[in-house]
Write an enzyme that holds these catalytic residues in place. Sequence first.
Site, PDB file in Angstrom:
ATOM      1  N   GLU A  19       0.810  -1.220   0.000  1.00 39.38           N
ATOM      2  CA  GLU A  19       0.000   0.000   0.000  1.00 39.38           C
ATOM      3  C   GLU A  19       0.843   1.269   0.000  1.00 39.38           C
ATOM      4  OE1 GLU A  19      -2.523  -0.638   3.375  1.00 39.38           O
ATOM      5  OE2 GLU A  19      -4.076  -1.620   2.177  1.00 39.38           O
ATOM      6  N   GLU A  70       6.998 -22.096   7.739  1.00 39.65           N
ATOM      7  CA  GLU A  70       7.457 -21.228   8.826  1.00 39.65           C
ATOM      8  C   GLU A  70       8.487 -21.889   9.726  1.00 39.65           C
ATOM      9  OE1 GLU A  70       4.654 -21.504  12.638  1.00 39.65           O
ATOM     10  OE2 GLU A  70       3.623 -20.609  10.924  1.00 39.65           O
TER      11      GLU A  70
END
Length: 275
Positions: A84, A115
């Site tokens: 953004e 992960e």
Amino acid sequence: MNFKHMVVVTESESNYQGIDSMSTREILSHINNEDKIVADAVELVIPAIEKLVTVAVASMKKGGRIFYIGAGTSGRLGILDASECPPTFGVPHDWIIGIIAGGDGAIRKAVEFAEDDLEQAWKDLQEYGIRSHDTVIGIAASGSTPYVIGGLKAANAHGCITGCLVCNSHSAIAEVAQYPIEVVVGPEFITGSTRMKAGTAQKLVLNMISTAVMIQLGRIKGNKMVDMQLSNHKLVGRGVRIVMEETGASEADATLYINRFGNVREAIAHIKKQL
């Protein structure tokens, strides 16, 4: 410190029992009550956020970048915040970069055990030519994600600035990060569902980090997004209004210069030169 035997708040029992037999109104009300806790928890860590922002800004002024690394929800939130920044502040896409364990495919679909790899984060960072004056921020609600721990340790070893955003106190990741941010929001409405309060807290703090950094780097004028990308009719209209407000120009003139320069800041500067 022995982290294995520490109480992990994000995994602790929900304060609510019998959720599956609640009415819709009860569910929504209880979720809302829990969400009200989040902003207060974030307020408590503003000094820690300030420290990380301050060093990140200083580093970026020397050509450094910010990297977010995380897995699952945490990784997705980092990518969201990073993505953004270019349209909002008109900055290059490589100023703030979000990296998720498992690669871009993990943005939409979970990648099993991604992960748990201690070495992969540094490999992922190397693909971007990570340098010593970059800042690496690890995001993990639990504060124990191996992908993040390994990435931060390697970043420390290579002279990078490191920070973290976690939702448990005294976590393994906070021990590794030079500038830890620990937002403790308590048990989730659904036990262990850290996409809820922990995720909301992470989103709030990431907003604060990137916005404060961009303001300090001069990407906002007054309170206006003068460097935003004019990528649709709504944003062009917003740009025209900003030019009018900042210069007193008519809508026709503001539109003329927005179309000519394709940039709010340049349109304002040109009009003010003529005044």
